[in-house]
Scaffold this motif. Structure first.
Motif, mmCIF file in Angstrom:
data_model
loop_
_atom_site.group_PDB
_atom_site.id
_atom_site.type_symbol
_atom_site.label_atom_id
_atom_site.label_comp_id
_atom_site.label_asym_id
_atom_site.label_seq_id
_atom_site.Cartn_x
_atom_site.Cartn_y
_atom_site.Cartn_z
ATOM 1 N N SER A 164 1.659 56.401 -19.859
ATOM 2 C CA SER A 164 0.395 57.121 -20.114
ATOM 3 C C SER A 164 -0.548 56.332 -21.012
ATOM 4 O O SER A 164 -1.733 56.671 -21.141
ATOM 5 N N ASP A 165 -0.070 55.263 -21.634
ATOM 6 C CA ASP A 165 -0.931 54.405 -22.457
ATOM 7 C C ASP A 165 -1.701 53.383 -21.636
ATOM 8 O O ASP A 165 -2.598 52.700 -22.157
ATOM 9 N N ALA A 179 -2.701 48.025 -11.913
ATOM 10 C CA ALA A 179 -2.020 47.439 -13.066
ATOM 11 C C ALA A 179 -2.741 47.856 -14.331
ATOM 12 O O ALA A 179 -3.973 47.962 -14.342
ATOM 13 N N GLY A 180 -1.982 48.097 -15.377
ATOM 14 C CA GLY A 180 -2.584 48.466 -16.654
ATOM 15 C C GLY A 180 -1.898 47.727 -17.786
ATOM 16 O O GLY A 180 -0.762 48.046 -18.144
ATOM 17 N N GLY A 199 2.732 48.947 -13.811
ATOM 18 C CA GLY A 199 2.157 48.860 -12.475
ATOM 19 C C GLY A 199 2.416 50.138 -11.699
ATOM 20 O O GLY A 199 3.413 50.825 -11.938
ATOM 21 N N ARG A 200 1.507 50.460 -10.816
ATOM 22 C CA ARG A 200 1.669 51.666 -10.001
ATOM 23 C C ARG A 200 1.322 51.322 -8.553
ATOM 24 O O ARG A 200 0.242 50.795 -8.277
ATOM 25 N N GLU A 228 10.020 53.718 -21.145
ATOM 26 C CA GLU A 228 9.091 53.334 -22.205
ATOM 27 C C GLU A 228 9.451 51.949 -22.752
ATOM 28 O O GLU A 228 10.576 51.484 -22.628
ATOM 29 N N ILE A 229 8.443 51.308 -23.348
ATOM 30 C CA ILE A 229 8.528 49.910 -23.783
ATOM 31 C C ILE A 229 8.377 49.842 -25.296
ATOM 32 O O ILE A 229 7.518 50.521 -25.859
#
Lengths: 117, 117
Positions: A9-10, A25-26, A42-43, B82-83
């Motif tokens: 979500s970030d 991509a984020g 990535g989604r 999560e990272i």
């Protein structure tokens, strides 16, 4: 830099450059932040295809769904908790399947800078 | 190098150097293979603690369980998908909890070489 935690979500997802499909991509850490690596999520929508020649080493961890990557070495397929390493210089075709996919990725060096060269 | 896929079953787990707890790391790509990054899987028993000063940038993706990392910036906690990014130079305390944890990690540069310096 400081120790940071990131969730999907970030990520501010953007369409991957050079393609018009349902692949986004984020980055959450990149050349703006001073670390040597880019980190992101990535989604992939269902049944998407992305072909590219790697300008960086890219490590993808599949979080949801499944991805297949074809290269001169053949085709590998990864599901949740599995890793695909795409070394710099390799030409790859990344495919998602019926369920789409979500990934975490780390690239060295920064993929956005390498693409801009 | 070629494109490769790795599962946690591909990792040969060894106890992390300098500690005697139930914390194990298994590289699947490292300085032996020619890529710029080390890639591997980590496994933490329940309620383990590991304190170290980072000699590399380390990106952990939590696959199972939960990890908390304390540093001068405070404490962050990450669960599946999560990272946590631990930059070089940071002193961190990594804690697992009742359920233990499994991670995928990427370090730049190679953590085994950086520790040997």
């Amino acid at each position: 830099m400081r120790v940071q935690k990131f969730a999907v979500s970030d990520a501010a997802f953007e369409r991957s450059p050079g393609q018009t499909g349902d692949i986004f991509a984020g980055n959450v850490v990149d050349q703006r932040h001073g670390a040597p690596v880019t980190i992101g999520f990535g989604r992939y929508g269902k049944n998407q295809t992305l072909e590219e020649t790697m300008t960086v080493d890219d490590v993808m961890v599949v979080l949801e769904g499944r991805l297949s990557v074809s290269s001169k070495a053949g085709t590998v397929s990864a599901g949740p908790g599995e890793i695909i390493h795409m070394p710099k210089g390799e030409t790859v075709t990344i495919r998602s399947h019926e369920e789409g996919a979500v990934t975490a990725y780390v690239t060295y060096p920064h993929w956005q800078e390498a693409r801009a060269d």
